[in-house]
Design an enzyme around this catalytic site. Sequence first.
Site, short mmCIF file in Angstrom:
data_model
loop_
_atom_site.label_atom_id
_atom_site.label_comp_id
_atom_site.label_asym_id
_atom_site.label_seq_id
_atom_site.Cartn_x
_atom_site.Cartn_y
_atom_site.Cartn_z
N ASN A 148 0.81 -1.22 0.00
CA ASN A 148 0.00 0.00 0.00
C ASN A 148 0.84 1.27 0.00
OD1 ASN A 148 0.39 -1.41 2.60
ND2 ASN A 148 -0.36 0.49 3.50
N GLN A 176 -4.51 -4.07 -2.39
CA GLN A 176 -4.00 -3.05 -3.32
C GLN A 176 -3.80 -3.60 -4.73
OE1 GLN A 176 -3.90 0.07 -2.54
NE2 GLN A 176 -3.97 0.02 -0.30
N SER A 196 -10.81 -5.43 -0.11
CA SER A 196 -11.46 -4.31 0.54
C SER A 196 -12.21 -3.49 -0.50
CB SER A 196 -10.39 -3.44 1.22
OG SER A 196 -10.98 -2.30 1.77
N CYS A 321 -3.54 4.60 7.58
CA CYS A 321 -4.14 4.04 8.79
C CYS A 321 -3.30 4.40 10.00
CB CYS A 321 -4.22 2.51 8.70
SG CYS A 321 -4.55 1.92 7.06
N1 PMP Z 1 -4.38 -4.36 3.68
C1 PMP Z 1 -3.88 -3.36 2.94
C2 PMP Z 1 -2.68 -3.62 2.08
C3 PMP Z 1 -4.44 -2.08 3.01
O1 PMP Z 1 -3.93 -1.09 2.29
C4 PMP Z 1 -5.57 -1.88 3.86
C5 PMP Z 1 -6.21 -0.51 3.99
N2 PMP Z 1 -5.35 0.47 4.47
C6 PMP Z 1 -6.08 -2.96 4.57
C7 PMP Z 1 -5.46 -4.19 4.46
C8 PMP Z 1 -7.29 -2.82 5.48
O2 PMP Z 1 -8.45 -2.75 4.71
P1 PMP Z 1 -9.84 -2.22 5.34
O3 PMP Z 1 -9.76 -0.73 5.33
O4 PMP Z 1 -10.89 -2.76 4.41
O5 PMP Z 1 -9.96 -2.80 6.69
#
Ligand code: PMP
Length: 379
Positions: A148, A176, A196, A321
């Site tokens: 990501n 991603q 996602s 995040c």
């Molecule tokens: N894995 C990756 C590589 C992500 O980029 C993200 C989102 N930041 C997630 C998992 C988590 O996804 P979600 O927002 O649907 O919980």
Amino acid sequence: MMSKRTYLDYNATAPLRPQARAAMIAALDQVGNPSSVHHEGRRARAIVETAREQVARLVNCRPLEVVFTSGATEANAWVCGAGGWSTILLPGTEHDSVLGPAAATGARVHPIAVSPGGIVDLDAIEVQSRLAAERGGRTLLALQIANNETGVVQPIAAAAAIARAHGHFCHTDAVQGAGRLPIDFASSTVSSLSLSSHKLGGPSGVGALVVRDGARLANLISGGGQERRRRGGTENVIGIAGFGAAAEIAATQVSRMKQMADVRDRLEAALLAVTPDAVVVGRDTARLANTTCVARPGLAAETLVIKLDLAGIAVSAGAACSSGKVAASHVLTAMGLPTDVANGAIRLSIGWDTSDADIATLLKAWTEIARPRVMLAVA
Ligand code: PMP
């Protein structure tokens, strides 16, 4: 009135696609619980099952292998927590939603090295897979399809083949990669894959775990027996409808990635022309067409993000995040990048609605920020 903003943070969340909005608006008015046998219930069930087929087509799996969840965080945590793993093999570049639950299992978590370009060391996977098989117990290999923060693409087919040869379970976080790379779950040896919706242009708060039929993984939540008993709870019909519509349109746009990579390459060349000291992370490595991770050594990522935000442009420093936390990105640190690059890297991520004007706006702001400030003495 707020002036027009330029949104270059698709890897954090993508703008809602019109098709997803339309599907959700239609689903809003559909009264009925998908588990009810009456007409209304069957209509709601049809929405969920249509979306399941749309999501299955995106990654070429069987619809019955798609389990809807509240997002990829839940899907990743499910796999980590429900396998009874003795050993978990993963690189330090995985997303926090894999690293955290893996650490919480109590399993022996073995970090796999990555190259300076961010690519996992397949020889290390082979060695650690063999050692884990000798020790006995169940082993999970967790390897994302694409990162990501950097967009670096992992050799998932080769890694999954190694895991399979030793009888291990391979999970891939495909968040991603989905809609940006062709994904063929059916012909791979991957055991499970997380998705996602909001990274595809669907709503947030919905995603899926694709679990190979027959793979050994305990059910996540018991309850009303929904999702073939794997995840109890009345389905998020509206969110699932939007997810399905976004998956369908995203699947048709994977072929556009060559053009997107050309845009990215021109953008990176232009950034480097303005600031030759800038570092594009993973530039010589296989990467997603939409992602540029770039640092200007000596300039903190937070500063760049704020300056660009003031210029009307939304980008991220490290993973969105973890924003609010000033620590260097764990992904760039795991890649062994120098501290000034790890502390200075920002992520530009483009997508389905990015225009040439957006790229021009970014270049203009980047050039402005690079310009040395001259203090004028006023007589
Ligand atoms: N894995 C990756 C590589 C992500 O980029 C993200 C989102 N930041 C997630 C998992 C988590 O996804 P979600 O927002 O649907 O919980």
